[in-house]
Write a protein that holds these residues in place. Structure first.
Motif, PDB file in Angstrom:
ATOM      1  N   LYS A 488      -7.017  -1.177  -4.909  1.00  0.00           N
ATOM      2  CA  LYS A 488      -8.221  -1.182  -5.739  1.00  0.00           C
ATOM      3  C   LYS A 488      -9.247  -2.207  -5.254  1.00  0.00           C
ATOM      4  CE  LYS A 488      -6.143   1.739  -8.524  1.00  0.00           C
ATOM      5  NZ  LYS A 488      -6.458   3.177  -8.452  1.00  0.00           N
ATOM      6  N   GLY A 489     -10.522  -1.845  -5.414  1.00  0.00           N
ATOM      7  CA  GLY A 489     -11.612  -2.746  -5.072  1.00  0.00           C
ATOM      8  C   GLY A 489     -12.880  -1.954  -4.855  1.00  0.00           C
ATOM      9  N   GLU A 490     -13.963  -2.337  -5.521  1.00  0.00           N
ATOM     10  CA  GLU A 490     -15.210  -1.573  -5.432  1.00  0.00           C
ATOM     11  C   GLU A 490     -15.691  -1.404  -4.000  1.00  0.00           C
ATOM     12  OE1 GLU A 490     -18.246  -3.235  -7.857  1.00  0.00           O
ATOM     13  OE2 GLU A 490     -17.406  -2.468  -9.739  1.00  0.00           O
ATOM     14  N   ASN A 491     -15.502  -2.434  -3.184  1.00  0.00           N
ATOM     15  CA  ASN A 491     -16.024  -2.390  -1.825  1.00  0.00           C
ATOM     16  C   ASN A 491     -14.964  -2.001  -0.798  1.00  0.00           C
ATOM     17  OD1 ASN A 491     -18.570  -2.627  -0.599  1.00  0.00           O
ATOM     18  ND2 ASN A 491     -18.006  -4.553   0.378  1.00  0.00           N
ATOM     19  N   ARG A 492     -13.767  -1.677  -1.263  1.00  0.00           N
ATOM     20  CA  ARG A 492     -12.766  -1.123  -0.353  1.00  0.00           C
ATOM     21  C   ARG A 492     -13.040   0.372  -0.197  1.00  0.00           C
ATOM     22  NH1 ARG A 492      -6.992  -3.782  -0.320  1.00  0.00           N
ATOM     23  NH2 ARG A 492      -7.320  -5.751  -1.404  1.00  0.00           N
ATOM     24  N   PRO A 493     -12.589   0.954   0.911  1.00  0.00           N
ATOM     25  CA  PRO A 493     -12.783   2.399   1.062  1.00  0.00           C
ATOM     26  C   PRO A 493     -11.946   3.177   0.056  1.00  0.00           C
ATOM     27  CG  PRO A 493     -11.395   1.533   2.820  1.00  0.00           C
ATOM     28  CD  PRO A 493     -11.914   0.345   2.065  1.00  0.00           C
ATOM     29  N   VAL A 494     -12.487   4.262  -0.416  1.00  0.00           N
ATOM     30  CA  VAL A 494     -11.688   5.142  -1.262  1.00  0.00           C
ATOM     31  C   VAL A 494     -10.611   5.776  -0.393  1.00  0.00           C
ATOM     32  CG1 VAL A 494     -13.123   7.209  -0.929  1.00  0.00           C
ATOM     33  CG2 VAL A 494     -11.819   6.932  -3.043  1.00  0.00           C
ATOM     34  N   GLU A 495      -9.401   5.940  -0.929  1.00  0.00           N
ATOM     35  CA  GLU A 495      -8.321   6.613  -0.199  1.00  0.00           C
ATOM     36  C   GLU A 495      -7.537   7.475  -1.175  1.00  0.00           C
ATOM     37  OE1 GLU A 495      -5.616   4.726  -1.273  1.00  0.00           O
ATOM     38  OE2 GLU A 495      -6.394   2.692  -1.402  1.00  0.00           O
ATOM     39  N   ARG A 496      -6.544   8.162  -0.616  1.00  0.00           N
ATOM     40  CA  ARG A 496      -5.793   9.165  -1.377  1.00  0.00           C
ATOM     41  C   ARG A 496      -6.723  10.271  -1.868  1.00  0.00           C
ATOM     42  NH1 ARG A 496      -3.322   8.224  -5.803  1.00  0.00           N
ATOM     43  NH2 ARG A 496      -1.608   9.642  -5.427  1.00  0.00           N
ATOM     44  N   VAL A 497      -7.582  10.748  -0.958  1.00  0.00           N
ATOM     45  CA  VAL A 497      -8.482  11.860  -1.286  1.00  0.00           C
ATOM     46  C   VAL A 497      -8.211  13.008  -0.319  1.00  0.00           C
ATOM     47  CG1 VAL A 497     -10.304  10.499  -2.355  1.00  0.00           C
ATOM     48  CG2 VAL A 497     -10.317  10.786   0.109  1.00  0.00           C
ATOM     49  N   SER A 498      -8.220  14.211  -0.823  1.00  0.00           N
ATOM     50  CA  SER A 498      -7.968  15.385   0.005  1.00  0.00           C
ATOM     51  C   SER A 498      -9.250  15.827   0.706  1.00  0.00           C
ATOM     52  CB  SER A 498      -7.445  16.532  -0.864  1.00  0.00           C
ATOM     53  OG  SER A 498      -8.495  17.054  -1.672  1.00  0.00           O
ATOM     54  N   TRP A 499      -9.109  16.751   1.654  1.00  0.00           N
ATOM     55  CA  TRP A 499     -10.275  17.321   2.330  1.00  0.00           C
ATOM     56  C   TRP A 499     -11.178  18.009   1.321  1.00  0.00           C
ATOM     57  CZ3 TRP A 499     -12.252  22.260   3.099  1.00  0.00           C
ATOM     58  CH2 TRP A 499     -13.175  22.413   4.146  1.00  0.00           C
ATOM     59  N   TYR A 500     -10.585  18.708   0.359  1.00  0.00           N
ATOM     60  CA  TYR A 500     -11.388  19.372  -0.667  1.00  0.00           C
ATOM     61  C   TYR A 500     -12.119  18.347  -1.537  1.00  0.00           C
ATOM     62  CZ  TYR A 500      -9.462  23.984   0.355  1.00  0.00           C
ATOM     63  OH  TYR A 500      -9.128  25.175   0.970  1.00  0.00           O
ATOM     64  N   ASP A 501     -11.492  17.201  -1.782  1.00  0.00           N
ATOM     65  CA  ASP A 501     -12.175  16.141  -2.535  1.00  0.00           C
ATOM     66  C   ASP A 501     -13.414  15.664  -1.782  1.00  0.00           C
ATOM     67  OD1 ASP A 501     -10.267  16.176  -4.542  1.00  0.00           O
ATOM     68  OD2 ASP A 501      -9.057  14.582  -3.641  1.00  0.00           O
ATOM     69  N   GLY A 502     -13.262  15.488  -0.456  1.00  0.00           N
ATOM     70  CA  GLY A 502     -14.402  15.071   0.351  1.00  0.00           C
ATOM     71  C   GLY A 502     -15.519  16.098   0.317  1.00  0.00           C
ATOM     72  N   MET A 503     -15.168  17.379   0.376  1.00  0.00           N
ATOM     73  CA  MET A 503     -16.170  18.441   0.310  1.00  0.00           C
ATOM     74  C   MET A 503     -16.870  18.463  -1.055  1.00  0.00           C
ATOM     75  SD  MET A 503     -16.334  20.045   3.220  1.00  0.00           S
ATOM     76  CE  MET A 503     -16.942  21.708   2.894  1.00  0.00           C
ATOM     77  N   GLU A 504     -16.105  18.239  -2.125  1.00  0.00           N
ATOM     78  CA  GLU A 504     -16.692  18.204  -3.464  1.00  0.00           C
ATOM     79  C   GLU A 504     -17.647  17.013  -3.594  1.00  0.00           C
ATOM     80  OE1 GLU A 504     -17.467  19.116  -7.543  1.00  0.00           O
ATOM     81  OE2 GLU A 504     -16.630  20.304  -5.884  1.00  0.00           O
ATOM     82  N   PHE A 505     -17.251  15.879  -3.025  1.00  0.00           N
ATOM     83  CA  PHE A 505     -18.125  14.697  -3.025  1.00  0.00           C
ATOM     84  C   PHE A 505     -19.460  15.038  -2.361  1.00  0.00           C
ATOM     85  CE2 PHE A 505     -19.877  10.887  -1.123  1.00  0.00           C
ATOM     86  CZ  PHE A 505     -19.634   9.875  -2.045  1.00  0.00           C
ATOM     87  N   CYS A 506     -19.391  15.691  -1.194  1.00  0.00           N
ATOM     88  CA  CYS A 506     -20.614  16.062  -0.477  1.00  0.00           C
ATOM     89  C   CYS A 506     -21.450  17.052  -1.291  1.00  0.00           C
ATOM     90  CB  CYS A 506     -20.267  16.670   0.877  1.00  0.00           C
ATOM     91  SG  CYS A 506     -19.498  15.501   2.025  1.00  0.00           S
ATOM     92  N   GLY A 507     -20.772  17.991  -1.948  1.00  0.00           N
ATOM     93  CA  GLY A 507     -21.498  18.966  -2.759  1.00  0.00           C
ATOM     94  C   GLY A 507     -22.239  18.312  -3.912  1.00  0.00           C
ATOM     95  N   ARG A 508     -21.576  17.409  -4.612  1.00  0.00           N
ATOM     96  CA  ARG A 508     -22.224  16.727  -5.738  1.00  0.00           C
ATOM     97  C   ARG A 508     -23.373  15.841  -5.255  1.00  0.00           C
ATOM     98  NH1 ARG A 508     -17.521  15.055 -10.164  1.00  0.00           N
ATOM     99  NH2 ARG A 508     -16.249  16.946  -9.891  1.00  0.00           N
ATOM    100  N   LEU A 509     -23.155  15.163  -4.124  1.00  0.00           N
ATOM    101  CA  LEU A 509     -24.187  14.290  -3.581  1.00  0.00           C
ATOM    102  C   LEU A 509     -25.405  15.102  -3.138  1.00  0.00           C
ATOM    103  CD1 LEU A 509     -24.923  11.376  -2.827  1.00  0.00           C
ATOM    104  CD2 LEU A 509     -23.761  11.721  -0.637  1.00  0.00           C
ATOM    105  N   SER A 510     -25.172  16.250  -2.508  1.00  0.00           N
ATOM    106  CA  SER A 510     -26.277  17.124  -2.087  1.00  0.00           C
ATOM    107  C   SER A 510     -27.063  17.623  -3.286  1.00  0.00           C
ATOM    108  CB  SER A 510     -25.728  18.310  -1.286  1.00  0.00           C
ATOM    109  OG  SER A 510     -25.061  17.886  -0.119  1.00  0.00           O
ATOM    110  N   GLN A 511     -26.354  18.021  -4.322  1.00  0.00           N
ATOM    111  CA  GLN A 511     -27.009  18.525  -5.533  1.00  0.00           C
ATOM    112  C   GLN A 511     -27.828  17.431  -6.204  1.00  0.00           C
ATOM    113  OE1 GLN A 511     -25.016  21.472  -8.407  1.00  0.00           O
ATOM    114  NE2 GLN A 511     -24.703  19.516  -9.436  1.00  0.00           N
ATOM    115  N   TYR A 512     -27.330  16.200  -6.184  1.00  0.00           N
ATOM    116  CA  TYR A 512     -28.001  15.069  -6.836  1.00  0.00           C
ATOM    117  C   TYR A 512     -29.245  14.623  -6.068  1.00  0.00           C
ATOM    118  CZ  TYR A 512     -28.602  10.196  -8.427  1.00  0.00           C
ATOM    119  OH  TYR A 512     -29.107   9.013  -8.899  1.00  0.00           O
ATOM    120  N   THR A 513     -29.167  14.613  -4.717  1.00  0.00           N
ATOM    121  CA  THR A 513     -30.263  14.060  -3.907  1.00  0.00           C
ATOM    122  C   THR A 513     -31.218  15.103  -3.357  1.00  0.00           C
ATOM    123  OG1 THR A 513     -28.962  14.203  -1.860  1.00  0.00           O
ATOM    124  CG2 THR A 513     -28.753  12.177  -3.176  1.00  0.00           C
ATOM    125  N   GLY A 514     -30.766  16.366  -3.293  1.00  0.00           N
ATOM    126  CA  GLY A 514     -31.578  17.387  -2.647  1.00  0.00           C
ATOM    127  C   GLY A 514     -31.500  17.351  -1.135  1.00  0.00           C
TER     128      GLY A 514
END
Length: 666
Positions: A488-514
């Motif tokens: 745990k740590g805000e400035n540590r890298p996130v881990e224990r994430v699947s490839w689909y989690d990474g894709m969902e992150f990108c999708g939400r970020l794209s939708q939020y920023t355009g």
């Protein structure tokens, strides 16, 4: 602290910051602040040295060193490197000069000690942090005044001249030249109070800062001026001027000779200035506010001739102890050290003294404790020789550091959380590893040339703070665990994430920023990691745990064993990037790429796009290695595959970073 126009206002802000710090702890802390204000850059070792050298009788607690470096008076500028706020530093030096127990005489003593200290560091490890050592020496020289101050001004002027002409000893890129000039100008400004007798140097440094930051504010008269410091005449080379400023300079030059006999009259002409707008192909254009940033690049040189003879260990240990405590070894500690290195028992050592073996054991306990702090690992009588041999082995690796500059845009994710996206230039590179590269895998063959379009890549792996900010955004395809990481740590890298989690992150970020965010292709990832290098690591032929987080119980090439941390570290905590300005590309967390798994590169795309199969393939590519991997698995070319889906199977060393690319969606 924000710089304001009125010097009295920033002085008052600095005073308030100092008083808050002293009031929070103890009045004795004020004396440590005074002494720590003179160096331009602070390290834990240097602050400890100053406290022991000047404040041993002032009852300044050792914990004050830590409290200072972690306070808001300082900011971290590199691995174990800290810089005091400019205005706080100026205020403290002004107050130190007036303080009854300090004054100008004490300031000169600190300066003299600082010169000796940096000279010792330079001898102890030639090539390491030479820019830091150089700046510290200049700071000490200007405080000594007189001829020393003039000599410092001449040295700074010479470095400015050599760097601006590109004739210095370092082989710098154009962006590296600009970053080095910015560093030199910043140092000159930091020392401006002591360089008042060198107005030409101060004016030139301030002009250089404006050319690099706000060229539109520079007048032609300033460019035409001559700035002479001693025997050096400083001018502004055309190569540093933006095109508009260069045209003005050329126009001014023509007007200067227009009235000479025999020359035709000057004619005016009109021209258009074009602004490039990046578009994603949709109906609306995307606004990207690029801004420059500086960073430190580290390159490892293997010097086989820098072997240390074990017979010199007593002398070396004595110097290290003096640096840490301000005191040399006493005769009993010297006997214990020499006897231990000769494999003698305490009883045998005691025969040459009037003291008992029991007394020597008690003296040795303190000696081993201090040596443990100096060498960074536990030392006792049984392991002293092995620890010193490991330390000596590390000396044949010289880390050369220099500063460069790149461009980025910053995505605001809300609540103070930002995502920094670095501009990666287009280019071609040879992907994969050569057959003679140690620890390579056949999956890295055959080597092939790939052409990459420009794109933006995350400066760091996605952090837990960034993950939580995006996980709170509206769902695109599936839910995200807001707090999946083991470490745990805000400035540590996130881990224990699947490839689909990474894709969902990108999708939400794209939708939020355009903006079009996605995972990098493995070609983009390797190209960005190499940053123009062809060696196994962007550091060079080997790697060290001083620069990256991996399993340093194992070595690579001419490397040595180091610290195995057994967990993730905060992103960017080693303070060094590659030549593109990217951090943590080797180790820390394994990073997902968009591509399906393939056993080798036969038939791989050559345009940098992701290599995707028409058939179902549950495995995706991971690159970069992690905190738990041996160094061979953290090479630039190293690649592996992992199942992309099930959360229960995702390990605590898997993370990712994101791409923002225009004109390509995969």
């Amino acid at each position: 602290m924000t710089t304001v126009a009125d010097p009295e206002q920033w002085r008052e802000q600095a005073k308030q910051a100092v008083e808050r710090f002293v009031g929070r702890f103890d009045e004795s802390y004020r004396l440590l602040l005074y002494h720590a204000a003179l160096p331009l850059v602070l390290t834990p070792e240097l602050v400890n040295y100053l406290r022991n050298e000047f404040l041993r009788s002032e009852q300044v607690p050792w914990v004050a060193e830590v409290d200072l470096l972690l306070s808001d008076l300082c900011s971290q500028v590199g691995y174990e490197l800290y810089a005091m706020d400019t205005h706080v530093r100026a205020y403290l030096l002004e107050e130190m000069e007036k303080h009854p127990r300090c004054g100008e005489q004490r300031m000169q003593k600190v300066a003299q000690v600082l010169i000796s200290y940096v000279s010792y560091l330079s001898r102890l490890n030639p090539g390491r942090r030479q820019q830091e050592i150089e700046a510290q020496r200049w700071a000490a020289m200007v405080y000594l005044g007189g001829e020393q101050c003039k000599e410092a001004a001449r040295e700074i002027a010479k470095r400015l001249l050599e760097t601006s002409r590109g004739t210095g000893s370092e082989n710098l890129t154009e962006s590296g030249i600009r970053a080095e000039l910015a560093r030199l100008a910043r140092i000159t400004e930091e020392l401006s109070a002591q360089l008042q007798q060198e107005p030409a140097l101060l004016e030139y440094a301030r002009l250089m800062q404006r050319i690099l930051r706000t060229p539109e504010t520079v007048s032609q008269a300033e460019l035409n001026r001559s700035y002479r410091i001693g025997d050096e005449e400083l001018t502004i080379p055309d190569r540093l001027l933006p095109e508009g400023l260069r045209l003005r300079a050329m126009s001014s030059s023509r007007q200067t000779v227009a009235g000479l006999e025999g020359l035709p009259p000057v004619q005016t002409f009109e021209f258009e200035v074009a602004t490039i707008t990046i578009s994603d192909g949709a109906e609306t254009s995307l606004s990207i506010n690029l801004q420059p940033f500086e960073f430190e690049v580290a390159l490892i040189e293997v010097n086989e001739s820098a072997q240390i003879n074990t017979s010199s260990f007593p002398e070396i240990v004595d110097e290290m102890i003096f640096t840490k405590t301000g005191q040399h070894l006493n005769k009993f500690e010297q006997l214990i050290l020499q006897g231990t290195l000769a494999n003698q028992t305490y009883e045998k050592i005691s025969e040459s003294t009037k003291y008992s073996a029991r007394h020597l054991r008690n003296v040795a306990l303190k000696l081993w404790e201090v040596l443990s702090q100096v060498l960074g690992e536990k030392v006792d009588k049984r392991n002293l020789q092995n620890v010193l041999k490991r330390w000596a082995a590390r000396r044949h690796l010289t880390i050369h550091r220099h500063r460069q500059q790149a461009q980025e845009f910053i995505e605001d994710l809300g609540n103070g959380v930002q995502l920094e996206m670095v501009a990666i230039p287009s280019g071609s590179f040879v992907m994969g590893s050569p057959e003679d590269e140690p620890r390579r895998n056949e999956s890295e063959s055959p080597q092939h040339t790939v052409t990459i379009q420009s794109f933006f890549l995350g400066k760091y792996p996605v952090t837990q703070a960034q993950w939580q900010a995006v996980a709170s955004l509206p769902q695109v395809n599936h839910e995200l665990d807001a707090n999946p990481s083991r470490f745990k740590g805000e400035n540590r890298p996130v881990e224990r994430v699947s490839w689909y989690d990474g894709m969902e992150f990108c999708g939400r970020l794209s939708q939020y920023t355009g903006k079009p965010y996605r995972l990098p292709s493995e070609a983009e990832w390797e190209y960005a990691c190499r940053a123009g290098t062809t060696t196994p690591f962007h550091f060079g032929e080997t790697i060290t745990s001083e620069l990256a987080n991996y399993n340093a119980d194992y070595t690579y090439g001419a490397g040595v064993k180091g610290v195995y941390r057994k967990e993730t570290t905060p992103v960017g905590s080693f303070g060094v990037a590659n030549a593109f300005g990217l951090y943590d590309m080797h180790g820390n967390v394994w990073e997902w790429c968009a591509d399906h798994s393939h056993s080798d590169y036969e038939g791989a795309p050559t345009d940098g796009s992701a290599w995707l199969d028409a058939t179902d393939n549950d495995y995706r590519v991971l690159q970069g290695g992690s905190w738990g991997f041996n160094p061979g698995s953290c090479r630039s070319a190293s690649r592996d595959f992992y199942v992309r889906a099930e959360r229960g199977n995702i390990r605590n060393n898997v993370g990712f970073r994101v791409v923002c690319a225009f004109g390509r969606t995969q």
